[in-house]
Design an enzyme around this catalytic site. Structure first.
Site, PDB file in Angstrom:
ATOM      1  N   CYS A 120       3.207  21.499  36.176  1.00  0.00           N
ATOM      2  CA  CYS A 120       4.339  21.282  35.189  1.00  0.00           C
ATOM      3  C   CYS A 120       4.904  22.659  34.548  1.00  0.00           C
ATOM      4  CB  CYS A 120       3.946  20.282  33.985  1.00  0.00           C
ATOM      5  SG  CYS A 120       3.498  18.539  34.956  1.00  0.00           S
ATOM      6  N   HIS A 256       6.600  21.912  27.193  1.00  0.00           N
ATOM      7  CA  HIS A 256       6.577  21.045  28.327  1.00  0.00           C
ATOM      8  C   HIS A 256       6.421  19.410  27.722  1.00  0.00           C
ATOM      9  CE1 HIS A 256       5.719  18.202  31.547  1.00  0.00           C
ATOM     10  NE2 HIS A 256       4.489  18.355  31.379  1.00  0.00           N
ATOM     11  N   ASN A 287       8.063  12.472  31.607  1.00  0.00           N
ATOM     12  CA  ASN A 287       7.650  13.510  31.943  1.00  0.00           C
ATOM     13  C   ASN A 287       8.271  14.130  33.485  1.00  0.00           C
ATOM     14  OD1 ASN A 287       5.908  15.734  33.239  1.00  0.00           O
ATOM     15  ND2 ASN A 287       4.102  14.815  32.040  1.00  0.00           N
TER      16      ASN A 287
HETATM   17  O1  UT7 Z   1       2.280  16.833  32.715  1.00  0.00           O
HETATM   18  C1  UT7 Z   1       0.984  17.261  32.940  1.00  0.00           C
HETATM   19  C2  UT7 Z   1       0.126  17.020  32.164  1.00  0.00           C
HETATM   20  N1  UT7 Z   1      -0.048  15.642  31.566  1.00  0.00           N
HETATM   21  C3  UT7 Z   1      -0.210  15.323  30.322  1.00  0.00           C
HETATM   22  O2  UT7 Z   1      -0.036  15.866  29.687  1.00  0.00           O
HETATM   23  C4  UT7 Z   1      -0.685  13.758  30.388  1.00  0.00           C
HETATM   24  C5  UT7 Z   1      -1.606  13.765  29.177  1.00  0.00           C
HETATM   25  N2  UT7 Z   1      -2.222  12.408  28.750  1.00  0.00           N
HETATM   26  C6  UT7 Z   1      -1.346  11.402  28.069  1.00  0.00           C
HETATM   27  O3  UT7 Z   1      -0.434  11.671  28.037  1.00  0.00           O
HETATM   28  C7  UT7 Z   1      -2.447  10.341  27.847  1.00  0.00           C
HETATM   29  O4  UT7 Z   1      -3.518  10.470  28.143  1.00  0.00           O
HETATM   30  C8  UT7 Z   1      -1.859   8.802  28.246  1.00  0.00           C
HETATM   31  C9  UT7 Z   1      -0.596   8.550  27.817  1.00  0.00           C
HETATM   32  C10 UT7 Z   1      -1.844   9.033  29.810  1.00  0.00           C
HETATM   33  C11 UT7 Z   1      -2.814   7.806  28.112  1.00  0.00           C
HETATM   34  O5  UT7 Z   1      -3.128   7.585  26.765  1.00  0.00           O
HETATM   35  P1  UT7 Z   1      -4.553   7.735  26.151  1.00  0.00           P
HETATM   36  O6  UT7 Z   1      -4.376   7.631  24.614  1.00  0.00           O
HETATM   37  O7  UT7 Z   1      -5.165   9.096  26.610  1.00  0.00           O
HETATM   38  O8  UT7 Z   1      -5.162   6.167  26.554  1.00  0.00           O
HETATM   39  P2  UT7 Z   1      -6.590   6.037  27.306  1.00  0.00           P
HETATM   40  O9  UT7 Z   1      -6.392   6.432  28.790  1.00  0.00           O
HETATM   41  O10 UT7 Z   1      -7.545   6.608  26.533  1.00  0.00           O
HETATM   42  O11 UT7 Z   1      -6.609   4.412  27.309  1.00  0.00           O
HETATM   43  C12 UT7 Z   1      -6.761   3.687  25.847  1.00  0.00           C
HETATM   44  C13 UT7 Z   1      -6.700   2.284  26.011  1.00  0.00           C
HETATM   45  C14 UT7 Z   1      -7.747   1.570  27.072  1.00  0.00           C
HETATM   46  O12 UT7 Z   1      -8.302   0.377  26.733  1.00  0.00           O
HETATM   47  P3  UT7 Z   1      -9.359   0.179  25.797  1.00  0.00           P
HETATM   48  O13 UT7 Z   1     -10.722   0.907  26.736  1.00  0.00           O
HETATM   49  O14 UT7 Z   1      -9.100   1.196  24.535  1.00  0.00           O
HETATM   50  O15 UT7 Z   1      -9.583  -0.983  25.565  1.00  0.00           O
HETATM   51  C15 UT7 Z   1      -7.157   1.515  28.291  1.00  0.00           C
HETATM   52  O16 UT7 Z   1      -7.512   0.823  29.206  1.00  0.00           O
HETATM   53  O17 UT7 Z   1      -5.468   1.714  26.881  1.00  0.00           O
HETATM   54  C16 UT7 Z   1      -5.679   1.171  28.069  1.00  0.00           C
HETATM   55  N3  UT7 Z   1      -4.637   1.535  28.846  1.00  0.00           N
HETATM   56  C17 UT7 Z   1      -3.514   0.943  29.064  1.00  0.00           C
HETATM   57  N4  UT7 Z   1      -2.701  -0.188  28.354  1.00  0.00           N
HETATM   58  C18 UT7 Z   1      -1.633  -0.335  28.692  1.00  0.00           C
HETATM   59  C19 UT7 Z   1      -4.709   2.622  29.629  1.00  0.00           C
HETATM   60  N5  UT7 Z   1      -3.295   2.893  30.299  1.00  0.00           N
HETATM   61  C20 UT7 Z   1      -2.739   1.603  30.055  1.00  0.00           C
HETATM   62  C21 UT7 Z   1      -1.403   1.311  30.052  1.00  0.00           C
HETATM   63  N6  UT7 Z   1      -0.766   0.187  29.778  1.00  0.00           N
HETATM   64  N7  UT7 Z   1      -0.594   2.173  31.142  1.00  0.00           N
END
Ligand code: UT7
Length: 335
Positions: A120, A256, A287
């Site tokens: 990115c 980004h 993204n």
């Molecule tokens: O461009 C290159 C660089 N990339 C980035 O900068 C991406 C950076 N990361 C992010 O944008 C975020 O980490 C995400 C948007 C991908 C995810 O957000 P998060 O706040 O880190 O969520 P998480 O993975 O910690 O998951 C939180 C909760 C979990 O449930 P529990 O354990 O709290 O019950 C996941 O199981 O959300 C759940 N979850 C989802 N629920 C619905 C994870 N993915 C999803 C989903 N839909 N797609």
């Protein structure tokens, strides 16, 4: 014997910007037809409402050509005046040949043309290369393109990536200018975190995979989320220091477009005053990796949130991990 070398050191700036946004708008509800998620979760966690995917007939090379033609028109530069074409991408479907020579030929350019891969952060890397070439007198005009067709490299059922990534292209013409329009670049890498964003299986790994016909992007999103807003704040300060610009002298902040929450946390961490306009194109565009910074620049200029000639801080980060940032003067758009 003396080897001749150009010595006319000059300033470099972005002379014109053009983008290609694919026609097909994809909503969160459409993503959730296949993905186990909801519109509300996606908006709350990432800020994304829609993104664009290339349709039938829209290719990575075609999107690059379209963006480049607009950038050349905005810059008032003829294709024949371009001395080098750099395409930043991680989603050209072939390792060999690179996409840039085909883009150049379609534009009527026979100059050097090559791809770079810095995830990115690719556009901000290519911008540094282009500015260095122009400043040194090695080339007068360099065409820089950031382009991705991530929809081809995604598992639509993967909760970590399917709602984030999208397609598009942005291009700028870098050329000589009376004052510096592209500041020194603060850039670096951390290969110890190479595993955080990958294409899996690797091309060689496909040979032993019976259930995959092409690689898909995989990401440990939370690891990136924990790293970016803090590590990139230091890079932002370094880019500002190198340019001799203070944070309250900025007109715009164009990071980004990874995730709206990362942008907001980063803005807080660098103590960005409220008066500085902040790019939020991730909301409409998702993204788009190497295309996200030029697409976000275009959105701000088109929506009059910033103007050509304004001072902006660009920061990009991603797979590698790789990162780069610089203070720039915003270029004109093709009208
Ligand atoms: O461009 C290159 C660089 N990339 C980035 O900068 C991406 C950076 N990361 C992010 O944008 C975020 O980490 C995400 C948007 C991908 C995810 O957000 P998060 O706040 O880190 O969520 P998480 O993975 O910690 O998951 C939180 C909760 C979990 O449930 P529990 O354990 O709290 O019950 C996941 O199981 O959300 C759940 N979850 C989802 N629920 C619905 C994870 N993915 C999803 C989903 N839909 N797609």
């Amino acid at each position: 014997m003396t080897i001749q070398q150009p010595t006319d050191l000059t300033h470099a700036a972005m002379l014109g910007l053009g983008v290609h946004r694919p026609e097909r708008v994809v909503t969160n509800d459409e993503i959730c037809e296949v993905l186990d998620s909801t519109d509300e979760w996606i908006q709350t966690r990432s800020g994304i409402r829609t993104r664009r995917f290339a349709g039938e007939g829209e290719t990575l090379i075609g999107m690059s050509i379209s963006a480049a033609e607009k950038a050349l028109a905005a810059a008032g530069v003829e294709a024949a005046e371009v001395g080098c074409v750099i395409v930043a991408t991680s989603t050209h479907p072939e390792h060999t040949p690179a996409s840039a020579p085909q883009v150049a030929t379609a534009l009527g350019i026979t100059a050097a043309a090559f791809d770079i891969s810095a995830g990115c952060a690719g556009f901000c890397h290519a911008l540094n290369l282009a500015a260095s070439m122009v400043r040194s007198g090695a080339e007068k005009h360099v065409l820089v393109i950031g382009v991705e067709q991530l929809s081809r490299f995604m598992d639509p059922t993967d909760r970590g990536t399917a709602f984030i990534f999208a397609d598009g292209a942005g291009a700028v013409v870098v050329g000589p200018s009376e004052s510096a329009g592209i500041g020194p670049t603060a850039w670096g890498s951390d290969g110890s975190q190479a595993h955080v964003i990958t294409q899996t299986p690797s091309c060689m790994g496909l040979r032993s995979h019976t259930d995959a016909d092409h690689p898909v992007v995989q990401m440990e999103g939370t690891a990136v989320f924990r790293w970016a807003p803090f590590a990139m704040a230091e890079v932002a300060h370094e880019a500002l220091r190198l340019a001799g610009v203070s944070v309250d002298e900025l007109d715009a902040f164009i990071p980004h477009q990874a995730n709206l929450r990362i942008t907001q946390t980063l803005a807080r961490n660098i103590k960005l005053p409220d008066t500085v306009a902040v790019a939020t194109d991730v909301i409409d565009s998702g993204n788009t990796s190497a295309a996200s910074v030029p697409l976000a620049m275009e959105a701000m200029l088109r929506q009059d949130e910033a103007s050509a000639g304004d001072t902006a801080l660009l920061i990009a980060f991603g797979a590698g991990l790789s990162y780069a940032g610089q203070v720039v003067t915003l270029p004109p758009l093709a009208r």
